[in-house]
Design an enzyme around this catalytic site. Sequence first.
Site, PDB file in Angstrom:
ATOM      1  N   GLN A  43       0.700  -1.291   0.077  1.00  0.00           N
ATOM      2  CA  GLN A  43       0.216   0.100  -0.119  1.00  0.00           C
ATOM      3  C   GLN A  43       0.964   1.280  -0.049  1.00  0.00           C
ATOM      4  O   GLN A  43       1.445   1.583   0.981  1.00  0.00           O
ATOM      5  CB  GLN A  43      -0.952   0.125   1.093  1.00  0.00           C
ATOM      6  CG  GLN A  43      -1.804   1.425   1.282  1.00  0.00           C
ATOM      7  CD  GLN A  43      -2.470   1.617   2.541  1.00  0.00           C
ATOM      8  OE1 GLN A  43      -2.568   0.549   3.593  1.00  0.00           O
ATOM      9  NE2 GLN A  43      -2.818   2.874   2.766  1.00  0.00           N
ATOM     10  N   CYS A  49      -5.933   1.900   2.720  1.00  0.00           N
ATOM     11  CA  CYS A  49      -5.840   0.545   3.108  1.00  0.00           C
ATOM     12  C   CYS A  49      -7.367  -0.046   2.980  1.00  0.00           C
ATOM     13  O   CYS A  49      -7.080  -1.266   2.962  1.00  0.00           O
ATOM     14  CB  CYS A  49      -5.596   0.639   4.625  1.00  0.00           C
ATOM     15  SG  CYS A  49      -6.700   1.434   5.713  1.00  0.00           S
ATOM     16  N   HIS A 122      -6.839   1.070  10.509  1.00  0.00           N
ATOM     17  CA  HIS A 122      -6.092   0.474   9.480  1.00  0.00           C
ATOM     18  C   HIS A 122      -6.761  -0.689   9.214  1.00  0.00           C
ATOM     19  O   HIS A 122      -7.195  -1.304  10.184  1.00  0.00           O
ATOM     20  CB  HIS A 122      -4.712   0.384   9.881  1.00  0.00           C
ATOM     21  CG  HIS A 122      -4.024  -0.188   8.464  1.00  0.00           C
ATOM     22  ND1 HIS A 122      -3.694   0.289   7.284  1.00  0.00           N
ATOM     23  CD2 HIS A 122      -3.009  -1.526   8.470  1.00  0.00           C
ATOM     24  CE1 HIS A 122      -2.876  -0.519   6.634  1.00  0.00           C
ATOM     25  NE2 HIS A 122      -2.664  -1.561   7.311  1.00  0.00           N
ATOM     26  N   ASP A 137      -1.468  -7.007   4.777  1.00  0.00           N
ATOM     27  CA  ASP A 137      -1.276  -5.763   5.166  1.00  0.00           C
ATOM     28  C   ASP A 137      -0.480  -5.096   4.425  1.00  0.00           C
ATOM     29  O   ASP A 137       0.894  -5.357   4.375  1.00  0.00           O
ATOM     30  CB  ASP A 137      -0.923  -5.824   6.549  1.00  0.00           C
ATOM     31  CG  ASP A 137      -0.785  -4.349   7.268  1.00  0.00           C
ATOM     32  OD1 ASP A 137      -0.718  -3.312   6.559  1.00  0.00           O
ATOM     33  OD2 ASP A 137      -0.401  -4.286   8.563  1.00  0.00           O
TER      34      ASP A 137
END
Length: 187
Positions: A43, A49, A122, A137
Amino acid sequence: MLTAFPRQDELLAMCGSFRRKEQAELARTGQPGLPASTYFMRQTVGNACGTVAVLHTLLNNADRVVAPGTPLADILAATRSLNPDERAKYLEDGETVASIHSQVAQQGQTAAPDANEDVDLHFVAFVNVDGHIVELDGRKPFAIDHGAVDAENPALLPNVARVVRKFMERDPGNMQFTLMALAAADF
């Protein structure tokens, strides 16, 4: 499965230390159980996100949810052979994803934050990839294999809950953890 994690300064400091140790250990030892078919991207776009987590979830289940000829099919075809950083660059530069992200971000009940605004939450995705629970992630340099699903109870929710409990144990006083599942309508 998408998960929202709090980003308060104390939690970031505590988890940041854990994350650095975890990443160093995984970089040193590797992840032999991580399925090669895992679709992961970094990201690099601010406050994207949620979009990255949704893309991780959908593109790791492409055989079930991505119809031919759709923008998602085009994204997958264009990025399948790229590495996570190149996929992030595609997301940054691509008009399709940027346009969809911008439109959808403005449709919610809450005003969307500016891409550079500091936010307190997040989104991370947890998916079952070839029988393994994988954490995706985009802030991390790679996907993380959390092991095989429980053979006696292979449902996604209890297997992800096992992993998320460990996150919550690092900050037991914090009640800002949220789980959201993307599931079939007949779920």
